[in-house]
Write a protein that holds these residues in place. Sequence first.
Motif, PDB file in Angstrom:
ATOM      1  N   LYS A   1       0.833  -1.200   0.000  1.00 41.43           N
ATOM      2  CA  LYS A   1       0.000   0.000   0.000  1.00 41.43           C
ATOM      3  C   LYS A   1       0.870   1.253   0.000  1.00 41.43           C
ATOM      4  O   LYS A   1       2.055   1.226   0.365  1.00 41.43           O
ATOM      5  N   THR A   2       0.284   2.346  -0.397  1.00 42.11           N
ATOM      6  CA  THR A   2       0.969   3.634  -0.341  1.00 42.11           C
ATOM      7  C   THR A   2       1.064   4.091   1.110  1.00 42.11           C
ATOM      8  O   THR A   2       0.465   3.493   2.016  1.00 42.11           O
ATOM      9  N   THR A   3       1.810   5.158   1.334  1.00 46.66           N
ATOM     10  CA  THR A   3       1.926   5.689   2.702  1.00 46.66           C
ATOM     11  C   THR A   3       0.589   6.184   3.231  1.00 46.66           C
ATOM     12  O   THR A   3       0.404   6.296   4.447  1.00 46.66           O
ATOM     13  N   ALA A   4      -0.357   6.451   2.331  1.00 48.65           N
ATOM     14  CA  ALA A   4      -1.702   6.875   2.744  1.00 48.65           C
ATOM     15  C   ALA A   4      -2.645   5.687   2.897  1.00 48.65           C
ATOM     16  O   ALA A   4      -3.839   5.875   3.165  1.00 48.65           O
ATOM     17  N   GLY A   5      -2.123   4.473   2.722  1.00 55.27           N
ATOM     18  CA  GLY A   5      -2.946   3.286   2.885  1.00 55.27           C
ATOM     19  C   GLY A   5      -3.783   2.929   1.667  1.00 55.27           C
ATOM     20  O   GLY A   5      -4.704   2.107   1.762  1.00 55.27           O
ATOM     21  N   ALA A   6      -3.465   3.515   0.537  1.00 53.32           N
ATOM     22  CA  ALA A   6      -4.230   3.265  -0.683  1.00 53.32           C
ATOM     23  C   ALA A   6      -3.538   2.233  -1.572  1.00 53.32           C
ATOM     24  O   ALA A   6      -2.358   1.911  -1.390  1.00 53.32           O
ATOM     25  N   VAL A   7      -4.281   1.730  -2.551  1.00 55.97           N
ATOM     26  CA  VAL A   7      -3.705   0.825  -3.548  1.00 55.97           C
ATOM     27  C   VAL A   7      -2.768   1.623  -4.453  1.00 55.97           C
ATOM     28  O   VAL A   7      -3.012   2.796  -4.762  1.00 55.97           O
ATOM     29  N   ASP A   8      -1.696   1.004  -4.891  1.00 54.25           N
ATOM     30  CA  ASP A   8      -0.747   1.621  -5.819  1.00 54.25           C
ATOM     31  C   ASP A   8      -1.523   2.242  -6.994  1.00 54.25           C
ATOM     32  O   ASP A   8      -2.243   1.535  -7.709  1.00 54.25           O
ATOM     33  N   PRO A   9      -1.421   3.558  -7.203  1.00 49.13           N
ATOM     34  CA  PRO A   9      -2.208   4.216  -8.253  1.00 49.13           C
ATOM     35  C   PRO A   9      -1.857   3.758  -9.670  1.00 49.13           C
ATOM     36  O   PRO A   9      -2.628   3.982 -10.602  1.00 49.13           O
ATOM     37  N   ARG A  10      -0.731   3.115  -9.837  1.00 47.35           N
ATOM     38  CA  ARG A  10      -0.366   2.616 -11.164  1.00 47.35           C
ATOM     39  C   ARG A  10      -1.295   1.491 -11.622  1.00 47.35           C
ATOM     40  O   ARG A  10      -1.410   1.239 -12.836  1.00 47.35           O
ATOM     41  N   LEU A  11      -1.938   0.809 -10.683  1.00 49.14           N
ATOM     42  CA  LEU A  11      -2.858  -0.258 -11.057  1.00 49.14           C
ATOM     43  C   LEU A  11      -3.973   0.260 -11.950  1.00 49.14           C
ATOM     44  O   LEU A  11      -4.257  -0.297 -13.014  1.00 49.14           O
ATOM     45  N   ASP A  12      -4.619   1.353 -11.541  1.00 49.69           N
ATOM     46  CA  ASP A  12      -5.748   1.881 -12.299  1.00 49.69           C
ATOM     47  C   ASP A  12      -5.321   2.502 -13.623  1.00 49.69           C
ATOM     48  O   ASP A  12      -6.100   2.563 -14.571  1.00 49.69           O
ATOM     49  N   VAL A  13      -4.078   2.975 -13.690  1.00 49.17           N
ATOM     50  CA  VAL A  13      -3.571   3.520 -14.951  1.00 49.17           C
ATOM     51  C   VAL A  13      -3.245   2.382 -15.914  1.00 49.17           C
ATOM     52  O   VAL A  13      -3.428   2.510 -17.127  1.00 49.17           O
ATOM     53  N   THR A  14      -2.804   1.260 -15.382  1.00 51.81           N
ATOM     54  CA  THR A  14      -2.355   0.139 -16.205  1.00 51.81           C
ATOM     55  C   THR A  14      -3.515  -0.661 -16.768  1.00 51.81           C
ATOM     56  O   THR A  14      -3.487  -1.077 -17.928  1.00 51.81           O
ATOM     57  N   MET A  15      -4.549  -0.883 -15.977  1.00 54.04           N
ATOM     58  CA  MET A  15      -5.618  -1.783 -16.425  1.00 54.04           C
ATOM     59  C   MET A  15      -6.999  -1.344 -15.959  1.00 54.04           C
ATOM     60  O   MET A  15      -7.160  -0.635 -14.964  1.00 54.04           O
ATOM     61  N   TYR A  16      -7.997  -1.778 -16.707  1.00 57.77           N
ATOM     62  CA  TYR A  16      -9.401  -1.686 -16.324  1.00 57.77           C
ATOM     63  C   TYR A  16      -9.788  -2.999 -15.642  1.00 57.77           C
ATOM     64  O   TYR A  16      -9.405  -4.087 -16.090  1.00 57.77           O
ATOM     65  N   TYR A  17     -10.586  -2.899 -14.581  1.00 61.64           N
ATOM     66  CA  TYR A  17     -11.079  -4.099 -13.911  1.00 61.64           C
ATOM     67  C   TYR A  17     -12.365  -3.735 -13.183  1.00 61.64           C
ATOM     68  O   TYR A  17     -12.722  -2.553 -13.053  1.00 61.64           O
ATOM     69  N   ASN A  18     -13.072  -4.718 -12.711  1.00 55.67           N
ATOM     70  CA  ASN A  18     -14.390  -4.487 -12.123  1.00 55.67           C
ATOM     71  C   ASN A  18     -14.262  -3.962 -10.697  1.00 55.67           C
ATOM     72  O   ASN A  18     -14.153  -4.718  -9.744  1.00 55.67           O
ATOM     73  N   LYS A  19     -14.265  -2.660 -10.596  1.00 51.44           N
ATOM     74  CA  LYS A  19     -14.248  -2.004  -9.290  1.00 51.44           C
ATOM     75  C   LYS A  19     -15.344  -0.943  -9.287  1.00 51.44           C
ATOM     76  O   LYS A  19     -15.814  -0.512 -10.357  1.00 51.44           O
TER      77      LYS A  19
END
Length: 519
Positions: free
Chosen positions: A328-346
């Motif tokens: 996770k990021t220092t803010a506790g979030a998912v790595d933002p590169r995931l959403d830039v790299t791919m589309y998925y059901n979220k």
Amino acid sequence: MKNIFKKAAAVGITLSVITISCKKSALDTVNPNAQTTETFWKTSDDAVKGINAVYGSLIIDGSYMRFTPVVQNTRGDDCVSNSPWDQIYNMGKFNMASSGDGVLFSWTAYYQGILRANEVLQYVPAITMDDALKTRVLGQAYFLRGLFYFHLADFYKNVPMPLTPAESSADYFAKQVPQDQVWQQVISDFTKAKDMLPISYTSLNSVDNQIGRATKGAAMAYLGKTYLFIKDYTNASTQFKAVIDQGTYSLMPNYYDNFFLNAENNQESVFEVQFSRDAGGTDLGWGGDPSSGWGRTSARAVTFGAASFGFGDVQPSTALYNEFLQEKTTAGAVDPRLDVTMYYNKPGEKLYGVSFATAYAGSSSLNALWCHKYENGDTGQTNEYDWRSGINERLMRYADVLLMYAECLNELGNTTQAYSYIQQVRSRVGLPDLATTKPGMSQAQMRDQLAHERFLEFGLEGHRFDDIRRWGWLQDATKLAMLKARDPEFNSYVPGREYLPIPLTEIQTNANVTQNTTY
């Protein structure tokens, strides 16, 4: 740079006609409507048109319009293919036939580019023109020829290596040379290019001042990458450090800005292929002699595009998705590169303005992963089926220079120094300080860490399989077992299939060329 390709098609036709200069017999007549080597290479304008045509070989099908990204991406464990076309489906499964178009497209495109570069290098030196402009034109020719041979050695291993235009029919059948000899020629070409190219073209009051042309930094970065591929870490390190110290490049604050239309040729871009929906005609450049109707667009977006919106020929792997969730990021979030790299059901996910959940309701695609990088879904388009994308392909980013330099430091025994260069890439996306979370790593541990960092930073950018191969993972039983577990496509890998087969047409035509092993 977009203007380069507006002019490249027409001059490409010219250059395809003037390839060979033979002795004239008494019965030869000269066609006054066709240019030859004797009539074309006369002025500085001819020199610039000539180098523009070399750039044109970057935007045809076998090159970056479509098939080079297919070759580069499908063979890594960051991508899979369920394409109905066997020329893409089999690429990532190491099962290509030498008779297939998939192995011929890139071969043809790169040798076309080499022919054009060789013509520039052969004929431009004799032109009376501004010396500085001549130097830049020749420097670009060396860079592009080096890039084309880089890809040929990388894809096919041992290849023919013509360095001058053919002067007779005997020259058509160039001898195949060992891969290490090709790498040395690539090093020579990039070395010459770096000494001849400017840091930037923006301050030049000349006919070749478009953004996007090869620069000194691009030549040094690719020279370093070539040294890295042959494990000459000392020389590779020198080149990467020179790019860093040049001070021209820096990371974009937003990772997203490296893959879409909104920030092309930005401060992180060391070299990128220029595409545009506004240049040229509306037809796609499938290769061969250019047509006046050709546009300057890419077919990558439709080829990699999500099902129902594109062809879905290439998809992100589950292994890549899962690796993004490891930290996770220092803010506790998912790595933002995931959403830039791919589309998925979220929740809230949309493709081309349509809800992901709605688009794939009741379909197996509901749980699928689809490519986001280099897609036009954020531009207001409703689908990709017109085949015409104007998104530039980023071949070399500054982030790659930083991580390759860190790899060199680690291989040279300076593991502690590698941390800070890796952290620049991690900090951009908010990941914690590696020196705090994983202090004191050994050289072997740092190798694995760099593999993880590169996997996430460059997913779907065509680097992964090159990394796997040069790291020796295919010869390491433990690593190969890991790859097979992560990506079942590796179950069909056999030694020798890390390279593509030489196209059958070349084998049948040129007696000086032998097929790669296992084909």
